[in-house]
Design an enzyme around this catalytic site. Structure first.
Site, PDB file in Angstrom:
ATOM      1  N   HIS A  61       0.849  -1.206   0.000  1.00  0.00           N
ATOM      2  CA  HIS A  61       0.000   0.000   0.000  1.00  0.00           C
ATOM      3  C   HIS A  61       0.878   1.247   0.000  1.00  0.00           C
ATOM      4  O   HIS A  61       2.084   1.170   0.139  1.00  0.00           O
ATOM      5  CB  HIS A  61      -0.986  -0.010   1.171  1.00  0.00           C
ATOM      6  N   HIS A  63       1.396   3.973   1.861  1.00  0.00           N
ATOM      7  CA  HIS A  63       1.926   4.783   2.965  1.00  0.00           C
ATOM      8  C   HIS A  63       3.448   4.944   2.870  1.00  0.00           C
ATOM      9  O   HIS A  63       4.156   3.999   2.497  1.00  0.00           O
ATOM     10  CB  HIS A  63       1.539   4.168   4.315  1.00  0.00           C
ATOM     11  N   ASP A  65       5.847   4.886   4.916  1.00  0.00           N
ATOM     12  CA  ASP A  65       6.706   3.920   5.607  1.00  0.00           C
ATOM     13  C   ASP A  65       6.676   2.539   4.948  1.00  0.00           C
ATOM     14  O   ASP A  65       7.228   1.575   5.481  1.00  0.00           O
ATOM     15  CB  ASP A  65       6.356   3.836   7.101  1.00  0.00           C
ATOM     16  N   HIS A  66       6.062   2.462   3.772  1.00  0.00           N
ATOM     17  CA  HIS A  66       6.091   1.221   2.977  1.00  0.00           C
ATOM     18  C   HIS A  66       6.672   1.439   1.576  1.00  0.00           C
ATOM     19  O   HIS A  66       7.012   0.472   0.905  1.00  0.00           O
ATOM     20  CB  HIS A  66       4.691   0.596   2.873  1.00  0.00           C
ATOM     21  N   HIS A 119      -7.470  -0.302   5.657  1.00  0.00           N
ATOM     22  CA  HIS A 119      -6.361   0.541   6.141  1.00  0.00           C
ATOM     23  C   HIS A 119      -6.085   1.625   5.104  1.00  0.00           C
ATOM     24  O   HIS A 119      -6.037   2.808   5.408  1.00  0.00           O
ATOM     25  CB  HIS A 119      -5.146  -0.348   6.385  1.00  0.00           C
ATOM     26  N   ASP A 138      -0.197  -3.885   6.335  1.00  0.00           N
ATOM     27  CA  ASP A 138      -0.856  -3.299   7.506  1.00  0.00           C
ATOM     28  C   ASP A 138      -2.317  -3.724   7.590  1.00  0.00           C
ATOM     29  O   ASP A 138      -3.150  -3.010   8.154  1.00  0.00           O
ATOM     30  CB  ASP A 138      -0.755  -1.771   7.470  1.00  0.00           C
ATOM     31  N   HIS A 176       4.532  -4.297  10.790  1.00  0.00           N
ATOM     32  CA  HIS A 176       5.012  -3.611  12.008  1.00  0.00           C
ATOM     33  C   HIS A 176       5.142  -4.555  13.196  1.00  0.00           C
ATOM     34  O   HIS A 176       4.399  -5.534  13.317  1.00  0.00           O
ATOM     35  CB  HIS A 176       4.042  -2.493  12.418  1.00  0.00           C
TER      36      HIS A 176
END
Ligand code: ZN
Length: 262
Positions: A61, A63, A65-66, A119, A138, A176
């Site tokens: 996805h 985001h 942090d990905h 999410h 996530d 995570h």
């Protein structure tokens, strides 16, 4: 008859503050994929440590942090980036767009794409049935699930149920390390679950030694994850709802977690 492909090698390592990077590697072909790319540096370090060359990134996805490592890794290695069609415009460097029900081949290992909106709206997970492993980003965490940031609680319920419906011996790699905090909430919703109580001891022991609690498995999550236990009496009682209303129980549980001060 096709030769049976060798088992994939899988390496998991910390990125940023609480993300995990994961590399999967097929020895015979040399193909290596990074599941998401939270940042380039630790991915490059892990590749170097293994002596592997990156050929692919599989994005779950959009985001940051990905995906923040995507362009740097692509520039350094020339890798091909596969990601969710539904949010392709937000995946830096994307080459191949995939969506729900698609299948592709990774060095002889079949990969199934499953849409898990909630999410984010375009979130996908990658299931490798022959390798008995799924990369769930996530959507699901050990003892938890992702926050519902773009979709509806009903969508997230259905997405989490899709993960729970995978074969029980499927290893689940998540985005995570949230397990210890998730346990503190889970135990308030399912306080008499002996497996959950025992798992708490195990988690605290691992974390005290600086070790990951992941991967988990579908079987372990079905026994202990409150979001996959919405058909059990304990979760109905905690939610203050009648048994047999799993999506409502899911929504009440997820809402309670959003304001939980553990
Ligand atoms: Zn996310």
């Amino acid at each position: 008859m096709a030769e049976r492909s060798m088992a994939l090698s899988i390496v998991q390592f910390p990125c940023l503050s609480d993300n995990y990077g994961v590399l999967i590697h097929d020895e015979a072909s040399g193909r290596t994929a990074s599941i998401d790319a939270p940042e380039a540096e630790p991915v490059l370090a892990a590749l170097k440590a293994q002596g592997w060359k990156l050929t692919d990134i599989f994005t779950t996805h959009h985001h940051p942090d990905h995906v923040d490592g995507n362009l740097e890794l692509k520039a350094a290695t020339g890798c091909t980036i596969t990601g969710p069609r539904e949010e392709a415009d937000r995946i830096p460097g994307i080459d191949i767009e995939v969506g729900d029900g698609d299948s592709f081949d990774f060095a002889g290992h079949p990969v199934r794409v499953i849409a898990t909106p909630g999410h984010t709206l375009g979130h996908i997970i990658y299931h490798l049935p022959e390798d008995k492993v799924a990369f769930v980003g996530d959507t699901l965490f050990a003892l938890g699930c992702g926050r519902v940031l773009e979709g509806t609680l009903e969508q997230m319920f259905e997405s989490v149920e899709k993960v729970g419906a995978l074969p029980e011996d499927t290893a689940l790699y998540c985005g995570h390390e949230y397990t210890e905090a998730n346990w503190r909430f889970a135990i308030t919703r399912d306080p008499d679950n002996a497996r959950l109580i025992a798992r708490g001891d195990e988690i605290r022991r691992l974390r005290a030694d600086g070790l990951p609690t992941l991967p988990t498995t579908v079987a372990i999550e079905l026994e202990t994850n409150p979001y996959l236990r919405t058909r059990t009496p304990a979760l109905a009682v905690s939610a203050g709802l009648p048994a047999g209303t799993p999506s409502e129980i899911f929504a009440a549980t997820r809402r309670a977690k959003d304001v939980f001060k553990g």
